[in-house]
Each structure stands twice: as structure tokens, then as C-alpha cells.
Design an enzyme around this catalytic site. Structure first.
Site, PDB file in Angstrom:
ATOM      1  N   GLN A  72     -20.441  22.057  -0.193  1.00 49.68           N
ATOM      2  CA  GLN A  72     -19.183  22.526  -0.962  1.00 49.68           C
ATOM      3  C   GLN A  72     -17.849  21.708  -0.439  1.00 49.68           C
ATOM      4  OE1 GLN A  72     -17.074  26.037   0.780  1.00 49.68           O
ATOM      5  NE2 GLN A  72     -17.149  26.950  -1.370  1.00 49.68           N
ATOM      6  N   TYR A 123      -7.349  27.904  -1.762  1.00 52.30           N
ATOM      7  CA  TYR A 123      -7.271  26.570  -1.535  1.00 52.30           C
ATOM      8  C   TYR A 123      -6.885  25.444  -2.620  1.00 52.30           C
ATOM      9  CZ  TYR A 123      -9.642  28.202   2.705  1.00 52.30           C
ATOM     10  OH  TYR A 123      -9.957  28.690   3.845  1.00 52.30           O
ATOM     11  N   ARG A 174     -17.170  27.426  -7.270  1.00 48.00           N
ATOM     12  CA  ARG A 174     -16.836  28.600  -6.794  1.00 48.00           C
ATOM     13  C   ARG A 174     -15.695  29.128  -7.065  1.00 48.00           C
ATOM     14  NH1 ARG A 174     -17.172  31.852  -1.103  1.00 48.00           N
ATOM     15  NH2 ARG A 174     -19.261  32.835  -1.717  1.00 48.00           N
ATOM     16  N   GLY A 234     -23.406  36.053   2.338  1.00 43.60           N
ATOM     17  CA  GLY A 234     -22.847  35.150   3.344  1.00 43.60           C
ATOM     18  C   GLY A 234     -23.175  35.788   4.776  1.00 43.60           C
ATOM     19  N   ARG A 235     -22.608  36.782   5.116  1.00 42.87           N
ATOM     20  CA  ARG A 235     -22.690  37.329   6.884  1.00 42.87           C
ATOM     21  C   ARG A 235     -24.176  37.667   6.585  1.00 42.87           C
ATOM     22  NH1 ARG A 235     -17.621  41.188   5.949  1.00 42.87           N
ATOM     23  NH2 ARG A 235     -18.609  41.073   3.524  1.00 42.87           N
TER      24      ARG A 235
HETATM   25  C1  LIG Z   1     -17.430  33.335   8.886  1.00 38.88           C
HETATM   26  C2  LIG Z   1     -17.077  32.945   7.457  1.00 38.88           C
HETATM   27  C3  LIG Z   1     -16.944  31.917   6.899  1.00 38.88           C
HETATM   28  C4  LIG Z   1     -16.704  31.516   5.589  1.00 38.88           C
HETATM   29  N1  LIG Z   1     -16.645  30.251   5.055  1.00 38.88           N
HETATM   30  C5  LIG Z   1     -16.624  30.034   3.893  1.00 38.88           C
HETATM   31  C6  LIG Z   1     -16.332  28.732   3.346  1.00 38.88           C
HETATM   32  O1  LIG Z   1     -16.525  27.661   3.893  1.00 38.88           O
HETATM   33  N2  LIG Z   1     -16.364  28.727   1.845  1.00 38.88           N
HETATM   34  C7  LIG Z   1     -16.385  29.703   1.088  1.00 38.88           C
HETATM   35  O2  LIG Z   1     -15.919  29.492  -0.243  1.00 38.88           O
HETATM   36  N3  LIG Z   1     -16.164  30.929   1.566  1.00 38.88           N
HETATM   37  C8  LIG Z   1     -16.369  30.998   2.734  1.00 38.88           C
HETATM   38  N4  LIG Z   1     -16.465  32.274   3.266  1.00 38.88           N
HETATM   39  C9  LIG Z   1     -16.724  33.396   2.345  1.00 38.88           C
HETATM   40  C10 LIG Z   1     -18.139  33.848   2.078  1.00 38.88           C
HETATM   41  O3  LIG Z   1     -18.675  32.903   1.481  1.00 38.88           O
HETATM   42  C11 LIG Z   1     -18.288  34.941   1.374  1.00 38.88           C
HETATM   43  O4  LIG Z   1     -17.777  35.052   0.131  1.00 38.88           O
HETATM   44  C12 LIG Z   1     -18.074  36.396   2.240  1.00 38.88           C
HETATM   45  O5  LIG Z   1     -18.725  36.383   3.394  1.00 38.88           O
HETATM   46  C13 LIG Z   1     -18.493  37.656   1.458  1.00 38.88           C
HETATM   47  O6  LIG Z   1     -19.806  37.640   1.186  1.00 38.88           O
HETATM   48  P1  LIG Z   1     -20.756  38.631   1.955  1.00 38.88           P
HETATM   49  O7  LIG Z   1     -20.301  39.873   2.083  1.00 38.88           O
HETATM   50  O8  LIG Z   1     -22.208  38.178   1.658  1.00 38.88           O
HETATM   51  O9  LIG Z   1     -20.678  38.134   3.433  1.00 38.88           O
HETATM   52  C14 LIG Z   1     -16.698  32.684   4.628  1.00 38.88           C
HETATM   53  C15 LIG Z   1     -17.173  34.178   5.124  1.00 38.88           C
HETATM   54  C16 LIG Z   1     -17.127  34.147   6.461  1.00 38.88           C
HETATM   55  C17 LIG Z   1     -17.391  35.457   6.990  1.00 38.88           C
END
Ligand SMILES: Cc1cc2nc3c(=O)[nH]c(=O)nc-3n(C[C@H](O)[C@H](O)[C@H](O)COP(=O)(O)O)c2cc1C
Length: 362
Positions: A98, A177, A224, A315-316
Site C-alpha cells: 500500500q 491522506y 483504496r 483489518g482488526r
Molecule cells: C491498527 C490499525 C491500523 C490501520 N492502518 C491502516 C493503514 O495502514 N492503511 C489503511 O488504509 N487503513 C488502515 N487502517 C484501517 C483498516 O484497514 C480498516 O479499514 C479498519 O480497521 C476497519 O476494518 P475492520 O473493522 O475489519 O478492522 C488501520 C486500522 C487499524 C485498527
């Protein structure tokens, strides 16, 4: 209708399943933004994902403000990524990088320079830095020379991603961003060809995609977007019109896949009451749509059944469940990620999540 366990093609990528790992910043690189050895363990543990989208990775010093996040602009960073990518491949997985320019969200104390953005604005919230949270600096509006240089940086980082062995790249166009700062009229007040009407505000995104695809091929390029809701101070007066037009532009360019962070009103990650734009985007985009935010196995399968998504990114759940694909398949309980170790350095809360559900060990 496909199941989460059916394969899917996304341009040059052949994915064995539709359970993707969303990009997750974890702050385990070193001070020079070089990936460290534990990152290889972490990603390899999660190689059963249909595709791993790497944590956001800086394209330049100017564009990277997150402490201990990795980059792809120096030779040492490329060398640091090689064993990480190789470990994923050896474990049978696929990984794209990414590519990240944070624009006005880069603290001056980290980059050593005034941040650039679409326009001279200041982010609303305090920013992560090496010295804890800091007040954001006022950004300056990117000149045409800045834009040309930033596009070169994107191209170089994409080239470096391939040199490091990545299977492709994802342009980070989401979450407030730099690309998002150009897209939305709340942060883009320009009067030139990069601002004003939607067609102009799409220009920077298009040029970034073209710069990156010029290096790695369109078949290895994805993007994204976060089409609804305010994100780190970036918002638009008409997100539906903007992001439907963005999807049409990506269709015209032949981008094979778009990942959308599209939370609902009860999301635990930046909730919004705005209606989803993804159905409108799907009508104008024939490539793959990946949806993200707050999904678990059943809700993810429902989106495939409704034909609104081709795959789901998690993600999480992937932080806390390295074997997420297997757990969803067996409908096993999911562990919850520990927020305290999201960005802490070292293996705790990173590579020490169990790979088998409690019930199996019992
Ligand atoms: C610890 C953490 C780091 C994240 N880092 C990024 C990232 O580097 N790039 C990005 O596009 N989104 C990032 N996100 C957003 C996640 O990709 C995702 O959109 C968000 O966690 C919601 O999805 P989930 O409910 O499956 O966790 C981050 C989220 C968390 C919690």
C-alpha cells in the site's frame, strides 16, 4: 453466488479465497523506515489470506509521518522488505504494497519540512510522531513542480515494490491522506486544473494511478478509497457524486480492483450515518469491489450473496486471528485485538496471537 472460499481473479492476481487482509499500520519498522525481521513472521502467519494488503508504506520522507512505519524509497527499505515478501510467498501467500503519501498529516518534526497538501490547510486532530501526539502543522499548497515530483516518488516506490518482490501495489487513496485531500472539496480549494469541479479533483488520483501503473502494469495496480464520512478532516459536500465519478474514472483507466473502507452507523472504526456509495460505484465499475469495515464471516458472506462485493477485507480480525480464514471456515470464535499493542514496538500483540481457537486446545 460465490462463497468467501471461492477463488477470484483481480487483474494479474489469482486469489485462492475472498478473505483479504486489510492494510494495517503496526509501527514495527525501524527509525529509517526499514522493515524488521518480526514483520516477516507477522505477515507469514497471515499468508492464508486471499491477499495481504501491506500496512501503509511511505513513498518519500516528505510523505511519511507515522513513527516506525516502513517506506519504499531507499535501497535499505527495499532490502528490508525482501525477506518479508519472501516469507509470505514461502508460506503460500500473496502481498501487495500500500503506497502512502500522508500529505498534511505528516508532522514537520518527523519529515523535517512543512507538509504539502492540495491546499494550505491544517488537519483538525493531533498527529502521531516519534515524540507522542503533536499539533498538526499548517500545510502548504503543492505547486505544479511539487506534484510532478510526488508523481515521480509514487513511480519510484512502485518500481521498488516490484524490486522487493511484491505482487503488486495498492494506491492509498483513502482516510484523509494526500490523494483524498485532492479528491474532496473540504480540503481541495485549488483554482487550477487540480481543483474545482469533480473532474479536476480526480486528476491527481488519476495521475498517481497512471504513474504507478506505468511501472508495475495496470494489472498489478489497485486502489483504496473511503467514500463516505469525514476522514481525518477530509470531507466532501457530495461524496456520492465524487466517488461515483472516481469509480467511473478508474473504470476508464482499467484498474482491476477497488477496496472501499465503508463503515456503517454502528462501526467501531470511524462510524458514519451516510448511506453507502458502493452500490452506485459498482454500477459504473466492472472490476472487483472489495468491501471493508466491521465484517465477520456471516456479514461478509451476505455482501457476496447480495452481489455488492467480490471480496471482503478484514483489518482488526486479522490482527488477533492469524488463522482468520480457517476460523471463518469452521465458524470458530474470533479473538479480539488489543488496542494497546496496535502500534507498540516488538512482538507483543503482533506475532504472539494464537493460531488455533481456544476450543481446539481445550
Ligand atoms: C491498527 C490499525 C491500523 C490501520 N492502518 C491502516 C493503514 O495502514 N492503511 C489503511 O488504509 N487503513 C488502515 N487502517 C484501517 C483498516 O484497514 C480498516 O479499514 C479498519 O480497521 C476497519 O476494518 P475492520 O473493522 O475489519 O478492522 C488501520 C486500522 C487499524 C485498527
Amino acid at each position: 453466488m460465490p462463497t468467501l472460499f471461492d477463488p477470484v481473479e483481480m487483474g494479474a492476481l489469482s486469489l485462492p479465497n475472498r478473505i483479504l487482509m486489510a492494510p494495517l499500520t503496526r509501527g514495527r519498522a525501524d527509525r529509517a523506515a526499514v522493515p524488521t525481521a518480526i514483520m516477516a513472521d507477522y505477515y507469514a502467519q497471515r499468508a492464508a489470506a486471499g491477499l495481504i494488503i501491506s500496512e501503509a508504506t511511505g513513498i518519500s520522507r516528505e510523505g511519511l509521518g507515522w513513527p516506525y512505519a516502513p517506506g519504499l524509497w531507499t535501497e535499505s527499505q527495499v532490502e528490508g522488505w525482501k525477506p518479508v515478501v519472501a516469507a509470505v510467498h514461502e508460506a503460500g501467500g500473496r502481498i501487495v504494497a500500500q503506497l502512502w503519501h500522508m500529505g498534511r498529516l505528516v508532522p514537520e518534526s518527523v519529515s523535517g519540512m512543512q507538509p504539502v497538501s492540495a491546499s494550505a490547510t491544517r488537519a483538525p486532530n493531533r498527529l502521531h510522531s516519534y515524540d507522542g501526539k503533536q499539533e498538526p502543522n499548517e500545510a502548504r499548497a503543492a505547486t505544479l513542480d511539487d506534484i510532478a515530483r510526488i508523481l515521480d516518488d509514487y513511480a519510484a516506490a512502485a518500481r521498488n515494490a516490484i524490486a522487493a518482490g511484491f505482487d503488486g501495489v495498492q494506491v492509498h487513496g483513502a482516510n484523509g491522506y494526500l490523494v483524498d485531500q485532492f479528491l474532496r472539496d473540504g480540503t481541495n480549494h485549488r483554482g487550477d486544473d487540480y481543483g474545482g469541479p469533480v473532474a479536476n479533483r480526480l486528476r491527481f488520483m488519476r495521475e498517481v494511478v497512471e504513474a504507478v501503473a506505468g511501472e508495475v502494469g495496470m494489472a498489478r495496480t489497485g486502489i483504496r478509497l473511503s467514500p463516505i464520512g469525514e476522514s481525518q478532516g477530509a470531507n466532501d459536500s457530495d461524496n456520492e457524486a465524487l466517488f461515483t465519478a472516481a469509480a467511473a474514472e478508474l473504470e476508464r483507466l482499467g484498474v482491476p480492483w477497488i477496496e472501499l473502507r465503508e463503515p456503517g452507523p454502528r462501526s467501531t472504526f470511524r462510524a458514519t450515518d451516510e448511506a453507502a456509495v458502493s452500490p452506485a460505484m459498482r454500477r459504473v465499475f466492472s472490476g472487483r469491489i472489495i468491501l471493508n469495515s466491521d465484517y465477520v464471516g456471516h456479514s461478509a458472506q451476505a455482501r457476496l450473496d447480495e452481489w455488492v462485493a467480490d471480496a471482503i477485507s478484514f483489518g482488526r480480525p486479522f490482527i488477533a486471528n492469524p488463522d482468520l480464514v480457517d476460523r471463518i471456515r469452521r465458524d470458530a470464535p474470533l479473538a479480539t485485538a488489543d488496542v494497546a499493542t496496535f502500534y507498540s514496538r516488538g512482538p507483543e500483540g503482533y506475532t504472539d496471537y494464537r493460531t488455533h481457537p481456544e476450543q481446539e486446545a481445550a
